[in-house]
Design an enzyme around this catalytic site. Structure first.
Site, PDB file in Angstrom:
ATOM      1  N   GLU A   1      10.750  45.652  39.306  1.00  0.00           N
ATOM      2  CA  GLU A   1      11.649  46.778  39.076  1.00  0.00           C
ATOM      3  C   GLU A   1      10.988  48.050  39.610  1.00  0.00           C
ATOM      4  OE1 GLU A   1      12.660  47.213  34.921  1.00  0.00           O
ATOM      5  OE2 GLU A   1      14.139  48.780  35.342  1.00  0.00           O
TER       6      GLU A   1
ATOM      7  N   ASN B   1      22.640  44.437  33.943  1.00  0.00           N
ATOM      8  CA  ASN B   1      21.438  44.181  33.147  1.00  0.00           C
ATOM      9  C   ASN B   1      21.561  44.888  31.789  1.00  0.00           C
ATOM     10  OD1 ASN B   1      18.372  43.695  32.759  1.00  0.00           O
ATOM     11  ND2 ASN B   1      18.583  45.900  32.445  1.00  0.00           N
ATOM     12  N   GLU B   2      21.286  44.170  30.734  1.00  0.00           N
ATOM     13  CA  GLU B   2      21.302  44.751  29.377  1.00  0.00           C
ATOM     14  C   GLU B   2      22.485  45.722  29.245  1.00  0.00           C
ATOM     15  OE1 GLU B   2      17.395  46.100  28.103  1.00  0.00           O
ATOM     16  OE2 GLU B   2      16.606  44.064  28.247  1.00  0.00           O
TER      17      GLU B   2
ATOM     18  N   TYR C   1      10.531  39.942  24.840  1.00  0.00           N
ATOM     19  CA  TYR C   1       9.213  40.560  24.962  1.00  0.00           C
ATOM     20  C   TYR C   1       8.424  40.294  23.691  1.00  0.00           C
ATOM     21  CZ  TYR C   1      10.665  42.741  29.270  1.00  0.00           C
ATOM     22  OH  TYR C   1      11.077  42.930  30.569  1.00  0.00           O
TER      23      TYR C   1
ATOM     24  N   GLU D   1      14.062  38.112  31.697  1.00  0.00           N
ATOM     25  CA  GLU D   1      12.892  38.970  31.428  1.00  0.00           C
ATOM     26  C   GLU D   1      12.157  38.365  30.240  1.00  0.00           C
ATOM     27  OE1 GLU D   1      13.638  43.207  31.036  1.00  0.00           O
ATOM     28  OE2 GLU D   1      15.221  43.105  32.555  1.00  0.00           O
TER      29      GLU D   1
ATOM     30  N   GLN E   1       6.303  41.933  34.867  1.00  0.00           N
ATOM     31  CA  GLN E   1       6.904  42.258  36.118  1.00  0.00           C
ATOM     32  C   GLN E   1       5.923  42.175  37.290  1.00  0.00           C
ATOM     33  OE1 GLN E   1       9.091  45.886  36.553  1.00  0.00           O
ATOM     34  NE2 GLN E   1      10.243  45.637  34.672  1.00  0.00           N
TER      35      GLN E   1
HETATM   36  O1  AHR Z   1      11.041  45.333  31.840  1.00  0.00           O
HETATM   37  C1  AHR Z   1      11.171  46.616  31.327  1.00  0.00           C
HETATM   38  C2  AHR Z   1      12.576  46.865  30.767  1.00  0.00           C
HETATM   39  O2  AHR Z   1      12.769  46.065  29.641  1.00  0.00           O
HETATM   40  C3  AHR Z   1      13.725  46.529  31.668  1.00  0.00           C
HETATM   41  O3  AHR Z   1      14.029  47.554  32.554  1.00  0.00           O
HETATM   42  C4  AHR Z   1      14.851  46.315  30.706  1.00  0.00           C
HETATM   43  O4  AHR Z   1      15.826  45.413  31.196  1.00  0.00           O
HETATM   44  C5  AHR Z   1      14.155  45.784  29.460  1.00  0.00           C
HETATM   45  O5  AHR Z   1      14.598  46.389  28.326  1.00  0.00           O
END
Ligand code: AHR
Length: 507
Positions: free
Chosen positions: A28, A174-175, A244, A300, A347
């Site tokens: 990104e 995305n999201e 995450y 992600e 990433q």
């Molecule tokens: O990876 C960082 C961010 O985390 C991304 O831009 C977003 O899609 C997610 O919330």
């Protein structure tokens, strides 16, 4: 350690085909990921290939990344692809509204697709739903993939690429429940229908990936709203999970400084991810039409330590602990290979759980890089049923988890069989901090196949906090280890907190 761990691999029991894309990645326009992690520009003193950083390309090419997602992330729904094509000096500078600073647009579609081709990865583009239009998305698709002589195809040719690019994967936002436009599920479903109708019509061979949410409620309501005339024909997969392992909210400690308890907290959180995979799979199975499979995408995932803030450009160090987590998660994805069609670690360079870190002209690879080096041997293989019997680590739930956790098996494993029917790959992790574990791999098959040859490659270190740094770039590398073969049984001693790939051949 007197308790032997037994891993039983059922060669005749295939649980799915391992889609190579589960070892995918994501970049990104954020922090130092693209500039200068991937793009240094044609006038840079850092060695490059037409502006793409050579040492990073070389490192990534070696580990055969199958797929790369771009341009975001949150950045995607503020990105207008036309800004990033054509002569660089004519490209507009734009504020990066999500991650700060400005984007020169020097790295755009042609640069990204050249990057993918240099490392051998398939591209996965995420279109702008939040601030874009179906027309903008379709013109991007036309620019990339149209074989005729339309204006956008001619523009691509004028930019040096007469042949269409092979872009198969298209994410529709995305999201979109958050940074991608603050939609509710029903309004996103309406937007999705519009985008997907025209993208599908413009190029029926592409794979369309919808944007889901880690809450099953969003996914249910989105799918419910999408159902109806042609709805299910417009979706091939849903990105239902962005996961995450976040030390910002959980007691996981820092990127390099963490206690033993925090180490285990992080690994126990994998059970939460598994729970979400199960929930997501149920939703997909419920809505799929007869004969249809809607794939589960996790586009992600990775560790997010407290050091990674907007101010630091989401930069964090990466220790053996991150590598162990990655290995356990990849074993999990293998076990769910009937459901998961793609997953993308966040990433790649200098951001979150990176494979490479750069400083000036130097590049180093992280322990997580080595895990992907080990695991690509599973790509495309048949996933096999595996039973594990090993010492247990009692469950201690991080406060963010309210569900009951089960104890961890100290040894975690997955196995796969190559198309030749004789190449067996077993990846195993000793998650325990204290002891090397005597491990036996029992190969079970109706034909009583024996193990003819065996080799082990291991990532290990005396300290689980060990990491590679610019002063010590080879602190952690892969080592070959001894294995013992005895008919259908393989003997291996798994060092404490280590990751191993066993490459076996059966006769
Ligand atoms: O990876 C960082 C961010 O985390 C991304 O831009 C977003 O899609 C997610 O919330």
């Amino acid at each position: 350690m007197d308790e032997t761990s037994i891993i039983t691999v059922h060669v005749d029991h295939v649980t799915g085909t391992i889609n190579p894309s589960i070892y995918g990645h994501f970049i990104e326009h954020l922090g130092r990921c693209i500039y200068p992690g991937i793009w240094v520009g044609p006038r840079s003193r850092t060695p490059h290939v037409q502006g793409l950083r050579k040492d990073v390309i070389d490192a990534l090419q070696r580990i055969q990344l199958p797929v790369m997602r771009w341009p975001g992330g949150c950045f995607a729904d503020a990105y207008h692809w036309i800004d990033g094509v054509g002569p660089p000096h004519r490209r507009p500078r734009r504020p990066n509204i999500w991650w700060g600073g400005e984007d020169s647009n020097e790295f755009g579609t042609d640069e990204f697709l050249r990057f993918c081709s240099s490392i051998g990865a398939e591209p996965y583009l995420c279109v702008n739903v939040g601030s874009g239009s179906p027309q903008e998305a379709v013109s991007w698709l036309e620019y990339c993939t149209y074989a005729g002589s339309s204006s956008y195809a001619q523009l691509r040719a004028a930019h040096g690429h007469p042949q269409p690019y092979p872009v198969r994967y298209w994410g529709v936002g995305n999201e979109n429940w958050g940074c991608g436009g603050s939609f509710d599920p029903a309004s996103y479903a309406r937007a999705y229908r519009r985008f997907a109708t025209y993208l599908r019509r413009a190029n029926p061979s592409i794979q369309l990936i919808g944007c889901g949410h880690t809450t099953p409620d969003w996914n249910l309501r989105f799918m419910e709203a999408l159902r109806g005339p042609r709805g299910m024909r417009l979706i091939d997969a849903l990105s239902m999970i962005h996961y995450y392992f976040s030390g910002r909210r959980n007691p996981f400690g820092g990127d390099v400084d963490f206690t033993d308890a925090e180490y285990y907290n992080l690994l126990f959180d994998v059970q939460n991810l598994e729970y979400q995979i199960q929930q997501a799979s149920r939703v997909m199975d419920f809505f799929a039409e007869p004969g249809q499979t809607i794939g589960l995408v996790i586009d992600e995932w990775g560790t997010w330590h407290p050091q990674a803030t907007v101010e630091t450009g989401l930069y964090q160090q990466n220790t053996l602990r991150d590598a162990i987590l990655a290995a356990v998660v990849l074993n999990l994805f293998t076990r769910y290979s009937r459901k998961i069609v793609m997953a993308n670690l966040a990433q790649t360079v200098n951001v979150l759980q990176s494979l490479c870190l750069t400083r000036g002209e130097k590049t180093i690879v992280t322990p997580t890089y080595h895990v992907f080096d080990l695991y690509h041997a599973h790509m495309g293989n048949a996933a096999l049923l595996v039973d594990v019997n090993s010492p247990q680590i009692p469950a201690v739930a991080p406060p963010s988890l309210t569900r009951t956790l089960t104890p961890l098996h100290a040894v975690d494993a997955s196995a796969s069989l190559g198309a030749d029917g004789t190449s067996l790959v077993v990846t195993l992790v000793n998650q325990g901090l204290d002891n090397a574990l005597d491990t036996e791999i029992h190969v079970v098959s109706a034909q009583r196949k024996e193990v003819d040859t065996g080799a082990a490659r291991t990532l290990a270190a005396t300290d689980v906090r060990a990491h590679n740094d610019f002063d010590a770039p080879h602190n952690l590398t892969l080592h070959d280890e001894a294995v013992g073969l005895n008919g259908t049984i393989v003997h291996f001693t798994a060092p404490q907190h280590s990751v191993t790939r066993l490459s076996l051949t059966l006769t």
